[in-house]
Scaffold this active site. Structure first.
Site, mmCIF file in Angstrom:
data_model
loop_
_atom_site.group_PDB
_atom_site.id
_atom_site.type_symbol
_atom_site.label_atom_id
_atom_site.label_comp_id
_atom_site.label_asym_id
_atom_site.label_seq_id
_atom_site.Cartn_x
_atom_site.Cartn_y
_atom_site.Cartn_z
ATOM 1 N N CYS A 12 -2.579 8.918 2.747
ATOM 2 C CA CYS A 12 -2.293 8.544 1.352
ATOM 3 C C CYS A 12 -3.492 8.807 0.440
ATOM 4 O O CYS A 12 -3.336 8.936 -0.762
ATOM 5 C CB CYS A 12 -1.833 7.101 1.265
ATOM 6 N N GLU B 283 0.887 -1.177 0.000
ATOM 7 C CA GLU B 283 0.000 0.000 0.000
ATOM 8 C C GLU B 283 0.916 1.215 0.000
ATOM 9 O O GLU B 283 1.542 1.512 1.018
ATOM 10 C CB GLU B 283 -0.857 0.042 1.278
HETATM 11 O O1 TXE Z 1 7.996 6.049 4.604
HETATM 12 P P1 TXE Z 1 8.843 4.754 4.534
HETATM 13 P P2 TXE Z 1 8.393 7.350 5.359
HETATM 14 C C1 TXE Z 1 4.887 8.125 1.819
HETATM 15 C C2 TXE Z 1 4.957 9.636 1.790
HETATM 16 C C3 TXE Z 1 6.121 9.944 2.669
HETATM 17 C C4 TXE Z 1 7.056 8.858 2.232
HETATM 18 C C5 TXE Z 1 8.148 8.613 3.163
HETATM 19 O O2 TXE Z 1 5.230 10.057 0.499
HETATM 20 O O3 TXE Z 1 6.664 11.212 2.448
HETATM 21 O O4 TXE Z 1 6.191 7.725 2.134
HETATM 22 O O5 TXE Z 1 7.653 8.364 4.465
HETATM 23 C C6 TXE Z 1 9.965 1.018 6.916
HETATM 24 N N1 TXE Z 1 12.823 -2.294 4.259
HETATM 25 N N2 TXE Z 1 3.992 7.569 2.783
HETATM 26 O O6 TXE Z 1 9.817 7.744 5.330
HETATM 27 O O7 TXE Z 1 10.288 5.087 4.656
HETATM 28 C C7 TXE Z 1 9.971 2.228 7.844
HETATM 29 O O8 TXE Z 1 10.826 2.017 8.949
HETATM 30 C C8 TXE Z 1 11.760 -2.504 5.052
HETATM 31 C C9 TXE Z 1 2.766 6.996 2.277
HETATM 32 O O9 TXE Z 1 7.848 7.119 6.714
HETATM 33 O O10 TXE Z 1 8.363 4.028 3.348
HETATM 34 C C10 TXE Z 1 8.494 2.323 8.204
HETATM 35 O O11 TXE Z 1 8.177 1.381 9.210
HETATM 36 N N3 TXE Z 1 11.110 -1.523 5.686
HETATM 37 C C11 TXE Z 1 2.132 6.090 3.240
HETATM 38 C C12 TXE Z 1 7.808 1.943 6.895
HETATM 39 O O12 TXE Z 1 8.781 1.199 6.154
HETATM 40 C C13 TXE Z 1 11.536 -0.264 5.511
HETATM 41 C C14 TXE Z 1 2.180 6.548 4.640
HETATM 42 C C15 TXE Z 1 7.341 3.138 6.050
HETATM 43 O O13 TXE Z 1 8.444 4.027 5.896
HETATM 44 C C16 TXE Z 1 12.640 0.016 4.684
HETATM 45 C C17 TXE Z 1 3.476 7.081 5.028
HETATM 46 C C18 TXE Z 1 13.290 -1.060 4.047
HETATM 47 N N4 TXE Z 1 14.345 -0.897 3.241
HETATM 48 C C19 TXE Z 1 4.293 7.586 4.086
HETATM 49 N N5 TXE Z 1 12.839 1.346 4.700
HETATM 50 C C20 TXE Z 1 0.735 5.587 2.885
HETATM 51 N N6 TXE Z 1 0.499 5.135 1.653
HETATM 52 O O14 TXE Z 1 -0.124 5.536 3.748
HETATM 53 C C21 TXE Z 1 11.890 1.894 5.504
HETATM 54 N N7 TXE Z 1 11.108 0.904 6.011
#
Ligand code: TXE
Length: 480
Positions: free
Chosen positions: A281, A247
């Site tokens: 989102c 998602e």
């Molecule tokens: O998301 P991340 P972030 C989008 C929104 C935001 C961007 C970055 O654009 O600006 O994502 O947000 C884990 N392997 N959304 O930095 O980094 C991380 O620790 C496994 C949309 O928070 O994607 C966290 O638990 N896991 C969204 C989770 O992934 C990893 C809502 C999400 O973090 C990882 C939030 C890796 N390599 C942000 N790297 C929606 N669709 O609802 C990070 N994580």
């Protein structure tokens, strides 16, 4: 200050390396907790715990597992006010939102999936000479990775169906918002859920998150977060043939037709733009307005946005709290600067509000309206994930559809019109997983949730979740 620990095999424990990460209240920039900086060793311990417990957990009936979900819901409900307050402090969101959305949905998710699973009927397909029975079997160990915008809401959306379908869980919440995930572990501990069935590991995404996704004994990954991270998750998990659900982000269009009843819907359109400071989102960040009502819409929208109360997240009347961090605020502000470079005009907002109190260092940003941008500009096509909307004019309906479909994302859209048939026709032409007509974020938990293109892969929600969190097996028996 709260010293949060991992929860592995029914015990609260530090990470193996004993290192910690600081956690802040983004509205005040105060340190409020520390969490373990976990690594692959901690993931291995959680996998070992799952392996010890998965056979007995999977042997319980669905009814027995559903009873656990109900008990968790009851216990969360008792802590409703505490959850609301903690979620507000950890994310900066208004307390009214934490209550009405986060805390409410977290309880509902457990009750909903308990009922759904209890009433699930296995499908049968009869042939002339045989019968096919389809059974849902547990997948094994489920890795659940969640973001910071709706911490317990999104975690419970995954934990409930994963547990009820007989899987053991290793959950990894966002390092920015660990507090209510810890509360869930406390609830589960207090209730005495069998050890090792639910494990919670804190830490950075590229460290313990990556270790979780790449562990060969974790059979399923359910991920909600950014598109960039989703790509890394898919790249790691796909060659291992894990079940994956992604998602991801969105750049959702709000399409306002010339016959829209603006007076009735303006509050909902504002809500769809700025709920949770635009950090949902599903928020509509590109508003496409028919040119015949463009000026009147701008006036009404601006008036409504300018009356929003921004400030103390714990004040009952606050409508806009702080963003998740000052780092994220800088990203949002850079997009506003980019909008100006790209020829946009800031109709409202575009600044940090001036607070001379505890919130002076907080990550607050005014709700921002930008007009005059090309719909193909970076500001109008890249996900900002903050309180920023761009507004664009269209003339023909086909043009609105073409603009709406012109980004790499395909999560959701909303259409505002008095002609429901026309709204339905437009909806089917949109490349998105979800469309709302004359409403937004009106959720029935039975329906499929998810997006197309760069917004993700697969669907969760209702039976789609129960099927994702299980392996379908067909048993074909020849008649006597
Ligand atoms: O998301 P991340 P972030 C989008 C929104 C935001 C961007 C970055 O654009 O600006 O994502 O947000 C884990 N392997 N959304 O930095 O980094 C991380 O620790 C496994 C949309 O928070 O994607 C966290 O638990 N896991 C969204 C989770 O992934 C990893 C809502 C999400 O973090 C990882 C939030 C890796 N390599 C942000 N790297 C929606 N669709 O609802 C990070 N994580």
């Amino acid at each position: 200050m709260n010293s949060i620990q991992n929860y592995i095999n029914g015990e609260f424990v530090s990470s193996k390396n004993d290192e910690c990460i600081d956690n802040f209240n983004p509205a005040t920039n105060e340190k409020i907790a520390t969490i373990p900086r976990s690594s692959s060793q901690d993931i291995q311990n959680a996998v070992d715990a799952c392996n010890l417990s998965k056979s007995s957990w999977s042997k319980l009936s669905i009814t027995e597992r559903a009873e656990w979900l109900d008990k968790i819901a009851d216990e969360l409900e008792k802590r409703f006010e505490e959850i609301s307050k903690l979620e507000s402090i950890d994310t900066g969101k208004p307390i009214s939102l934490s209550r009405n959305v986060d805390a409410t949905r977290s309880v509902n998710n457990f009750r909903f999936f308990a009922d759904l699973a209890r009433n699930m009927e296995n499908k049968k397909f009869e042939m002339k000479d045989a019968i096919n029975n389809i059974v849902n079997k547990p997948v094994g160990i489920a890795g659940l990775i969640t973001p910071w915008n709706l911490p317990l809401y999104l975690l419970s959306w995954k934990v409930a169906p994963a547990l009820v379908m007989g899987n053991c869980i290793i959950a990894k919440p966002s390092e920015l918002t660990p507090i209510t995930a810890n509360l869930l572990a406390e609830v589960i501990h207090k209730l005495g859920l069998p050890k090792g069935v639910f494990n919670l590991i804190h830490g950075y995404g590229n460290e313990c998150g990556q270790a979780l996704v790449s562990h060969p004994e974790i059979n399923l990954i359910s991920f909600t977060g950014g598109t960039k991270t989703g790509k890394i998750v898919a790249k790691t998990a796909a060659p291992m043939f894990k079940k994956i659900s992604l998602e991801l982000g969105g750049k959702n269009a709000t399409i306002i037709l010339k016959d829209a009843d603006l007076n009735s819907h303006i509050d909902n359109i504002v809500r769809s733009s700025f709920l949770n400071q635009g950090q949902v989102c599903l928020c509509g960040s590109r508003i496409l307005v028919h040119e015949s009502i463009y000026s009147s819409f701008l006036e009404l929208f601006k008036q409504s946005v300018s009356s929003m109360k921004i400030g103390d997240p714990l004040d009952e009347n606050t409508q806009l709290g702080s963003l998740i961090s000052n780092e994220h605020l800088e990203k949002v502000d850079n997009y506003v600067k980019l909008a100006i470079e790209e020829g946009g005009e800031i109709l409202y907002g575009g600044q940090r509000p001036n607070f001379n109190n505890n919130f002076a260092e907080g990550a607050f940003y005014e709700p921002t309206i930008i007009v005059g941008l090309d719909y193909k500009s970076r500001t109008a096509t890249e996900e900002i994930f903050g309180p920023v909307v761009t507004i664009h004019k269209f003339n023909e309906i086909e043009e609105a559809i073409q603009i709406a479909n012109s980004t790499n994302y395909g999560l959701a859209a909303s259409i505002w019109t008095q002609d429901a048939t026309l709204g339905g026709d437009i909806a089917e032409k949109l490349d998105t997983g979800m469309v709302w007509i004359n409403c937004w974020l009106h959720r029935d938990l039975r329906v499929p949730f998810g997006g197309v293109k760069n917004s993700g892969l697969g669907r969760e929600g209702g039976l789609y979740s129960l099927n994702f969190f299980s392996e379908l097996q067909n048993i074909c028996t020849m008649n006597d």
